[in-house]
Design a protein around this motif. Structure first.
Motif, PDB file in Angstrom:
ATOM      1  N   UNK A 137      -5.729  93.009   1.188  1.00 23.74           N
ATOM      2  CA  UNK A 137      -6.533  93.431   0.030  1.00 23.74           C
ATOM      3  C   UNK A 137      -6.394  94.608  -0.414  1.00 23.74           C
ATOM      4  N   UNK A 138      -6.331  95.398   1.209  1.00 24.87           N
ATOM      5  CA  UNK A 138      -6.073  96.668   1.246  1.00 24.87           C
ATOM      6  C   UNK A 138      -7.701  97.288   1.581  1.00 24.87           C
ATOM      7  N   UNK A 139      -8.512  95.793   2.517  1.00 21.23           N
ATOM      8  CA  UNK A 139      -9.718  96.799   2.138  1.00 21.23           C
ATOM      9  C   UNK A 139     -10.050  96.878   3.439  1.00 21.23           C
ATOM     10  N   UNK A 140     -10.872  97.657   4.429  1.00 24.04           N
ATOM     11  CA  UNK A 140     -11.277  97.416   6.046  1.00 24.04           C
ATOM     12  C   UNK A 140     -12.213  96.238   6.054  1.00 24.04           C
ATOM     13  N   UNK A 141     -12.402  95.637   7.645  1.00 21.63           N
ATOM     14  CA  UNK A 141     -13.157  95.146   7.530  1.00 21.63           C
ATOM     15  C   UNK A 141     -14.082  95.601   9.232  1.00 21.63           C
ATOM     16  N   UNK A 142     -15.722  95.650   9.119  1.00 21.68           N
ATOM     17  CA  UNK A 142     -16.246  95.826   9.924  1.00 21.68           C
ATOM     18  C   UNK A 142     -17.051  95.125  10.611  1.00 21.68           C
ATOM     19  N   UNK A 143     -17.563  94.969  12.150  1.00 26.61           N
ATOM     20  CA  UNK A 143     -17.886  94.357  12.539  1.00 26.61           C
ATOM     21  C   UNK A 143     -19.179  94.856  13.678  1.00 26.61           C
ATOM     22  N   UNK A 144     -20.232  93.719  13.507  1.00 26.69           N
ATOM     23  CA  UNK A 144     -21.030  94.090  13.860  1.00 26.69           C
ATOM     24  C   UNK A 144     -21.454  93.482  14.626  1.00 26.69           C
ATOM     25  N   UNK A 145     -22.593  94.463  16.412  1.00 32.86           N
ATOM     26  CA  UNK A 145     -22.398  93.635  17.548  1.00 32.86           C
ATOM     27  C   UNK A 145     -24.221  93.582  17.679  1.00 32.86           C
ATOM     28  N   UNK A 146     -24.971  92.798  17.661  1.00 36.56           N
ATOM     29  CA  UNK A 146     -26.394  93.225  17.445  1.00 36.56           C
ATOM     30  C   UNK A 146     -26.385  92.399  18.859  1.00 36.56           C
ATOM     31  N   UNK A 147     -27.578  93.435  19.740  1.00 34.69           N
ATOM     32  CA  UNK A 147     -28.318  92.541  21.362  1.00 34.69           C
ATOM     33  C   UNK A 147     -29.425  92.807  21.254  1.00 34.69           C
ATOM     34  N   UNK A 148     -29.835  92.053  21.479  1.00 28.68           N
ATOM     35  CA  UNK A 148     -31.503  91.714  21.834  1.00 28.68           C
ATOM     36  C   UNK A 148     -32.393  92.604  22.988  1.00 28.68           C
ATOM     37  N   UNK A 149     -32.929  93.873  22.983  1.00 28.91           N
ATOM     38  CA  UNK A 149     -33.277  94.789  23.741  1.00 28.91           C
ATOM     39  C   UNK A 149     -34.063  94.065  24.560  1.00 28.91           C
ATOM     40  N   UNK A 150     -33.834  94.479  26.298  1.00 31.07           N
ATOM     41  CA  UNK A 150     -34.808  93.517  27.613  1.00 31.07           C
ATOM     42  C   UNK A 150     -35.174  92.617  27.083  1.00 31.07           C
ATOM     43  N   UNK A 151     -34.338  92.254  26.723  1.00 37.35           N
ATOM     44  CA  UNK A 151     -34.231  90.359  26.629  1.00 37.35           C
ATOM     45  C   UNK A 151     -34.988  89.671  27.922  1.00 37.35           C
ATOM     46  N   UNK A 152     -33.942  90.253  29.242  1.00 27.97           N
ATOM     47  CA  UNK A 152     -34.556  89.796  30.431  1.00 27.97           C
ATOM     48  C   UNK A 152     -36.018  90.037  30.277  1.00 27.97           C
ATOM     49  N   UNK A 153     -36.389  91.178  30.440  1.00 27.31           N
ATOM     50  CA  UNK A 153     -37.987  91.019  30.384  1.00 27.31           C
ATOM     51  C   UNK A 153     -38.994  90.025  29.986  1.00 27.31           C
ATOM     52  N   UNK A 154     -38.148  89.900  28.466  1.00 21.63           N
ATOM     53  CA  UNK A 154     -38.633  88.036  28.274  1.00 21.63           C
ATOM     54  C   UNK A 154     -38.653  87.533  28.547  1.00 21.63           C
ATOM     55  N   UNK A 155     -37.578  86.732  29.635  1.00 19.57           N
ATOM     56  CA  UNK A 155     -37.761  85.474  29.872  1.00 19.57           C
ATOM     57  C   UNK A 155     -39.081  85.637  30.899  1.00 19.57           C
ATOM     58  N   UNK A 156     -38.812  86.806  31.615  1.00 19.08           N
ATOM     59  CA  UNK A 156     -39.376  86.975  33.370  1.00 19.08           C
ATOM     60  C   UNK A 156     -40.347  86.996  33.030  1.00 19.08           C
ATOM     61  N   UNK A 157     -40.964  88.028  31.836  1.00 19.65           N
ATOM     62  CA  UNK A 157     -42.605  87.679  31.607  1.00 19.65           C
ATOM     63  C   UNK A 157     -43.337  87.151  31.099  1.00 19.65           C
ATOM     64  N   UNK A 158     -41.983  86.030  29.999  1.00 18.67           N
ATOM     65  CA  UNK A 158     -43.400  85.209  29.459  1.00 18.67           C
ATOM     66  C   UNK A 158     -42.067  83.373  29.159  1.00 18.67           C
ATOM     67  N   UNK A 159     -41.780  83.136  29.629  1.00 17.40           N
ATOM     68  CA  UNK A 159     -40.811  82.312  30.004  1.00 17.40           C
ATOM     69  C   UNK A 159     -39.626  82.194  29.149  1.00 17.40           C
ATOM     70  N   UNK A 160     -38.980  80.888  30.385  1.00 15.96           N
ATOM     71  CA  UNK A 160     -37.331  80.764  28.420  1.00 15.96           C
ATOM     72  C   UNK A 160     -38.003  79.778  27.879  1.00 15.96           C
ATOM     73  N   UNK A 161     -38.747  79.207  27.289  1.00 17.83           N
ATOM     74  CA  UNK A 161     -38.876  78.927  26.057  1.00 17.83           C
ATOM     75  C   UNK A 161     -39.077  79.692  24.954  1.00 17.83           C
TER      76      UNK A 161
END
Length: 542
Positions: A386-410
């Protein structure tokens, strides 16, 4: 055109019109018996023959070509029809088989092919068209042979025939002599360019044949044969008159009625004597179920109304067949088919569920990486076409390891579900959201240029702030970083786009997180006044 030619033209024209008219009359006058059909073929071929002779009066020098291309094939058809007529006279039950029809058609077809191609080989007429060639004489000898054989067969049949039949055969023998005499005179005295009155003599014979068939009772034996056939039919046949009284029943009908305890009485009203099957046999065509005591009888009925030539009702012929067993099998088959159809629908539904589950992330309910592998190349090819671009967005949660460590995997799992829901809420209809793995999400933006993709990525990333979960002592919110890449010559494949977006994401992480970076433009940070801290935080109110 001289007076002689005018006389011949009148003879040929009258012969053609009379032959075709008589052929139509014979075909419409009687039912399709072999004698009437054969006689019709004879008359039509004779009419074509006479028409060709009439045309030759105006075509003059090319008459010889008409002889080879049209007249001789018509003569061959007439000869074949003569043989078939004699067979039908000798035995009115005679019907030509495929082999017989092939043999009868061989002579006209061969003569037609030879006549059409005669200009190349001159087998029918000599090179200058002034005389007959060898194939013409072979055709003539064969035709005389067939006519002679017909005469011999009639003579033999006359010896063993009844007195009325002998008179009819004598009439046919007299008719057969007319074209023979006329053709002998023509062949002996005339050449290819002369006028031939043989079709007129053959028409005279056809008139006599027609008179014998239609007026002398050659078909009188046919009703007797039909009565015999009717009695031998396996289907039940009942005949009623215009008032509904039974006029005739065959053996199969008597057996069918005996099964239901009914005796068919000819001359009595059918509604009174047919008992439990009266409604089926006297009603409309179709399949009818009849209750006979404790059993069930299914009849397939075909009704044909009888009318005379003026359209007045004479009665009806009813043909019935016991299809009880067949009907039961059809019902069983229909039940089995319905069960199979329902089973197949269940299987298809389960298959669709399994297929959908295979491309869904079990925890968040979003599409998974397998789905991304399927749709990414398709969308990229479509945007490229179609002659149009395709963009990709890669989203990553910040400090997610700290969430698991401080509050648990649940709690971490609930946070990923909340982030996925927040991203899905901000999604446009044509955009694709996928949980890429761990705390990473991929969004495909078809048709979005780099600047548009940056704005969309920032909106989606900020929407992650709405992802909160309850924890002990309050609620928990997170920030997210995003990397954006837009298709171009450098990044023209899914893997190249993902690598570029991943590099931009890491640039966002290195730049302090909670921001969006577009590949190829360096670090771009849009402020987030609603989130003063880039680390996970717990609060007692929102």
């Amino acid at each position: 055109m001289g007076s002689v030619d005018a006389t011949y033209a009148l003879a040929y024209g009258s012969s053609a019109v009379l032959a075709l008219a008589l052929g139509a009359y014979v075909l419409l006058r009687r039912e399709r018996h072999v004698l009437t059909v054969t006689l019709t073929v004879y008359l039509v071929a004779n009419g074509l023959w006479s028409s060709a002779e009439l045309a030759a009066l105006w075509l003059g020098p090319v008459r010889g070509r008409l002889v080879s291309g049209l007249i001789l094939p018509a003569v061959a058809v007439v000869v074949a029809a003569c043989w078939a007529l004699v067979q039908g006279v000798r035995d009115v039950t005679w019907r030509p088989g495929r082999r017989t029809l092939a043999v009868l058609a061989a002579h006209p077809v061969l003569v037609l092919v030879a006549g059409v191609t005669d200009a190349w080989h001159h087998w029918v007429l000599d090179a200058d068209g002034a005389g007959y060639a060898w194939l013409f004489w072979v055709h003539t000898a064969y035709s005389y042979g067939v006519v002679t054989l017909c005469v011999v067969m009639l003579l033999v049949a006359r010896r063993s025939a009844s007195a009325p039949q002998r008179r009819r055969i004598a009439t046919l023998l007299l008719a057969s002599s007319l074209p023979v005499v006329g053709n002998v005179i023509t062949i002996a005295t005339l050449g290819p360019d002369a006028h031939d009155l043989t079709p007129v003599f053959f028409l005279a014979a056809a008139v006599v044949f027609s008179w014998a068939v239609l007026r002398q009772g050659l078909l009188d034996v046919v009703p007797v044969a039909r009565a015999h056939v009717l009695e031998m039919l396996g289907d039940a046949v009942l005949v009623t008159d215009e008032t509904g009284r039974l006029a005739d029943v065959n053996a199969a009908a008597r057996r069918l009625l005996a099964q239901v305890g009914v005796e068919a009485v000819v001359g009595r009203p059918g509604a009174m004597v047919l008992g439990p099957v009266a409604g089926a046999l006297l009603g409309a065509s179709g399949r009818h179920a009849c209750d006979v005591g404790t059993s069930r009888l299914v009849l397939d009925v075909r009704r044909t109304e009888l009318v005379d030539r003026r359209g007045r009702a004479l009665g009806a012929v009813v043909v019935a067949r016991d299809v009880t067993g067949e009907s039961e099998r059809e019902e069983q088959l229909a039940t089995a088919n319905a069960a199979l159809h329902a089973h197949l629908e269940t299987i298809e539904r389960l298959r669709a569920d399994v297929a959908e589950q295979a491309v869904r992330d079990a925890m968040t309910g979003l599409h998974n990486r397998r789905h991304l592998d399927d749709v990414f190349p398709v969308l990229l090819d479509r945007c490229d076409a179609d002659g149009v671009p395709l963009s990709v967005v890669l989203v990553d949660v910040d400090h997610f390891k700290a969430v698991n460590d401080d509050h648990g995997h649940a709690v971490g799992d609930r946070m990923l579900v909340a982030v996925g829901r927040a991203l899905a809420i901000g999604l446009e209809p044509d955009e694709v959201l996928v949980r890429y793995g761990g705390e990473e999400f991929v969004v495909l933006l078809p048709g979005a240029a780099r600047d548009v993709a940056r704005v969309r990525a920032e909106a989606l990333r900020r929407g992650c702030a709405d992802a909160v979960v309850d924890v002990r002592g309050g609620t928990l919110a997170v920030t997210a970083s995003a990397g954006v890449a837009t298709s171009c010559e450098r990044w023209a494949t899914p893997s190249a786009l993902l690598d570029a977006a991943d590099a931009a994401l890491y640039a966002a992480k290195r730049g302090g997180r909670d921001r969006t970076v577009v590949a190829g433009t360096g670090h771009v940070r849009l402020p987030r006044p609603s989130l003063p801290s880039d680390a996970p935080r717990a609060s007692t109110a929102r």
